[in-house]
Motif scaffolding. Structure first.
Motif, PDB file in Angstrom:
ATOM      1  N   ARG A   1      -2.827   6.825  -6.600  1.00  0.00           N
ATOM      2  CA  ARG A   1      -3.975   7.052  -5.713  1.00  0.00           C
ATOM      3  C   ARG A   1      -3.846   6.190  -4.467  1.00  0.00           C
ATOM      4  O   ARG A   1      -3.055   5.238  -4.437  1.00  0.00           O
ATOM      5  CB  ARG A   1      -5.296   6.785  -6.437  1.00  0.00           C
ATOM      6  CG  ARG A   1      -5.414   5.372  -6.961  1.00  0.00           C
ATOM      7  CD  ARG A   1      -6.589   5.254  -7.907  1.00  0.00           C
ATOM      8  NE  ARG A   1      -7.703   4.569  -7.275  1.00  0.00           N
ATOM      9  CZ  ARG A   1      -8.767   4.127  -7.939  1.00  0.00           C
ATOM     10  NH1 ARG A   1      -8.884   4.343  -9.246  1.00  0.00           N
ATOM     11  NH2 ARG A   1      -9.726   3.480  -7.313  1.00  0.00           N
ATOM     12  N   HIS A   2      -4.628   6.540  -3.457  1.00  0.00           N
ATOM     13  CA  HIS A   2      -4.514   5.877  -2.164  1.00  0.00           C
ATOM     14  C   HIS A   2      -4.906   4.395  -2.235  1.00  0.00           C
ATOM     15  O   HIS A   2      -5.858   4.025  -2.911  1.00  0.00           O
ATOM     16  CB  HIS A   2      -5.406   6.593  -1.145  1.00  0.00           C
ATOM     17  CG  HIS A   2      -5.404   5.949   0.200  1.00  0.00           C
ATOM     18  ND1 HIS A   2      -4.289   5.940   1.026  1.00  0.00           N
ATOM     19  CD2 HIS A   2      -6.369   5.259   0.859  1.00  0.00           C
ATOM     20  CE1 HIS A   2      -4.580   5.275   2.134  1.00  0.00           C
ATOM     21  NE2 HIS A   2      -5.831   4.862   2.069  1.00  0.00           N
ATOM     22  N   ILE A   3      -4.154   3.569  -1.530  1.00  0.00           N
ATOM     23  CA  ILE A   3      -4.500   2.154  -1.394  1.00  0.00           C
ATOM     24  C   ILE A   3      -4.650   1.876   0.098  1.00  0.00           C
ATOM     25  O   ILE A   3      -3.751   2.183   0.885  1.00  0.00           O
ATOM     26  CB  ILE A   3      -3.394   1.237  -1.975  1.00  0.00           C
ATOM     27  CG1 ILE A   3      -3.168   1.550  -3.468  1.00  0.00           C
ATOM     28  CG2 ILE A   3      -3.748  -0.228  -1.790  1.00  0.00           C
ATOM     29  CD1 ILE A   3      -1.967   0.819  -4.073  1.00  0.00           C
TER      30      ILE A   3
ATOM     31  N   GLU B   1       1.226   3.296  -3.765  1.00  0.00           N
ATOM     32  CA  GLU B   1       0.542   4.562  -4.036  1.00  0.00           C
ATOM     33  C   GLU B   1       1.294   5.433  -5.046  1.00  0.00           C
ATOM     34  O   GLU B   1       0.689   6.084  -5.887  1.00  0.00           O
ATOM     35  CB  GLU B   1       0.344   5.337  -2.729  1.00  0.00           C
ATOM     36  CG  GLU B   1      -0.721   4.707  -1.857  1.00  0.00           C
ATOM     37  CD  GLU B   1      -1.021   5.499  -0.592  1.00  0.00           C
ATOM     38  OE1 GLU B   1      -1.856   5.030   0.182  1.00  0.00           O
ATOM     39  OE2 GLU B   1      -0.426   6.578  -0.401  1.00  0.00           O
TER      40      GLU B   1
ATOM     41  N   ALA C   1       0.832  -1.206   0.000  1.00  0.00           N
ATOM     42  CA  ALA C   1       0.000   0.000   0.000  1.00  0.00           C
ATOM     43  C   ALA C   1       0.868   1.259   0.000  1.00  0.00           C
ATOM     44  O   ALA C   1       0.660   2.184  -0.788  1.00  0.00           O
ATOM     45  CB  ALA C   1      -0.918  -0.008   1.216  1.00  0.00           C
ATOM     46  N   ARG C   2       1.883   1.264   0.862  1.00  0.00           N
ATOM     47  CA  ARG C   2       2.718   2.445   1.033  1.00  0.00           C
ATOM     48  C   ARG C   2       3.495   2.775  -0.240  1.00  0.00           C
ATOM     49  O   ARG C   2       3.445   3.896  -0.745  1.00  0.00           O
ATOM     50  CB  ARG C   2       3.688   2.211   2.211  1.00  0.00           C
ATOM     51  CG  ARG C   2       4.681   3.318   2.459  1.00  0.00           C
ATOM     52  CD  ARG C   2       5.408   3.130   3.794  1.00  0.00           C
ATOM     53  NE  ARG C   2       5.941   1.797   4.025  1.00  0.00           N
ATOM     54  CZ  ARG C   2       7.129   1.377   3.565  1.00  0.00           C
ATOM     55  NH1 ARG C   2       7.897   2.179   2.857  1.00  0.00           N
ATOM     56  NH2 ARG C   2       7.557   0.149   3.825  1.00  0.00           N
TER      57      ARG C   2
END
Lengths: 272, 272
Positions: free
Chosen positions: A260-262, A255, A251-252
């Protein structure tokens, strides 16, 4: 009438770099649903042997396919380069699209003098898949290749601007660029490299066009869906993310690649 | 009388970096035989989760143990940091020695003021194993840690001298070094880092001692063999090398770490 068109598009990569391809896909095909698998436990593929890459890639393709997909995109250049045959066979009749052919196509179009430089992982360079794909489209193309393994580590760490990546880019690209007949274009033959495109473009200079297979792969997917009447008709569902390890890191770092945000809590951890 | 003493010492690592430990072992114990396994198909371990590292490490230990060994050295810092308990249990009664405790021991000895800096992989830093091992020996030690993931890529590529590694070293070490109370020593907490020790030492400056756990691990192994009367009595056999992938790359890159020629034809490829 089949509901195949309602199914998501599957995308897999050795890790998170393939999210650059996913980004291009979601931009080109905003009405589609996606399921993405990153084989984060076993990345990188770029330094592994063709046999191992093929074995891992077929396992990944199977895991994505189990989720029910209408098409598989092999976002990983290394897997596309060495395993597209076995992958196509394993998923039949689901169509499989790799990033090499679309990348070669874009390269030929960006090279009026037929001089093409390809930068990629050790595995992709050794296998020579870009070389073959380009020559198949333009037999007299002059293709030079160079493996740039540090680019992956730099992109993974988010160290994509400044002095260090610029020096590393110069270190790798000097041989390719300091020639009488400069290449017309430079193919970014690894999904991680677009993260460094700013630095690479500066080092390459304005006369050399950067070719990123993400855009042309998205185009190839759009064409295939259209030709087979497989475009989704209802509103798309949110993307699903699967990873074989370290969802937080996925996730970090992801992105940066996806743009975009995960949500790390929404990444499904699977075992292959 | 058992012939256990005649058996080789097993060594495993996530890849080839552990050959720096093997090098120290063969120097300290020239009369011993060795079998080395590099999990080159699944490296690096440093960015993977503790669960995955433990699972892979136990598989590796099992594969080395099958060759018949008298002792196992876990050369990988990440595996030593997160999996030493499960590994000790899995191999019982064969003794298992990791690199963290010997490294911590050496660090405490090299830090008269108790100020210790540790550089390692993301996995090792997050797990805090060095921190715990050092505090167990010296409760009031001041320990700072920093993950330096690019060092692995630089070492793997043999880019260990010159401008690029020096700038990368400065990038990582600045925060650790630009403090009022400089650390007494810097622990190279990843088997790849000793390949960059020249550059790291220059950036750290003459007042900071570099601590490499390879030497102290070899010392710990020598002590254990001596205490248990397990020293080999007959002439040693040539080292055996096992790898899970890419034996050619193992041989080519591994020579830098081991400091002697490795014949790629003699590396046994195994599947885990």
């Amino acid at each position: 009438m089949s509901d195949l068109s309602e199914k998501p598009i599957g995308v897999f990569d050795s890790g998170i770099g393939g999210l650059t391809v996913m980004r291009a896909l979601t931009r080109r095909l905003p009405g589609e649903s996606f399921v993405y698998l990153g084989d984060t436990a076993r990345l990188p593929y770029g330094t592994k042997s063709p046999d191992t890459v093929t074995r891992y890639a077929v396992q990944c393709a199977g895991a994505v396919s189990e989720k029910g997909i209408k098409l598989l995109v092999v976002a990983c250049n290394t897997a596309s380069a060495v395993a597209i045959g076995p992958l196509t066979k394993a998923l039949y009749p689901t169509p499989v699209i790799g990033v090499i052919e679309p990348g070669a196509d874009a390269a030929v179009k960006a090279a009026p003098n037929g001089r093409i430089a390809v930068i990629a992982t050790e595995g992709t360079v050794k296998g020579g898949a870009y070389m073959r794909a380009i020559k198949a489209l333009k037999a007299d193309a002059e293709v030079v290749q160079k493996a740039c393994p540090l680019f992956v580590a730099l992109a993974e760490e988010g160290l994509t601007e400044g002095d260090i990546p610029e020096r590393v880019a110069r270190h790798y690209l000097e041989d390719l660029l300091n020639v009488a007949d400069k290449p017309d274009c430079l193919v970014l033959g690894c999904t991680h490299y677009p993260a460094l495109s700013g630095v690479i473009a500066r080092v390459a200079g304005p006369s050399i066009k950067l070719v990123d297979s993400a855009e042309t792969t998205a185009e190839a997917v759009a064409r295939l869906l259209s030709e087979h009447g497989l475009e989704r008709r209802t509103a798309p569902t949110p993307p699903r993310f699967l990873a074989t390890d370290a969802p937080e890191r996925f996730a970090r770092v992801g992105e940066t690649f996806l743009g975009r945000h995960i949500d790390p809590a929404k990444i499904e951890l699977i075992d292959l």
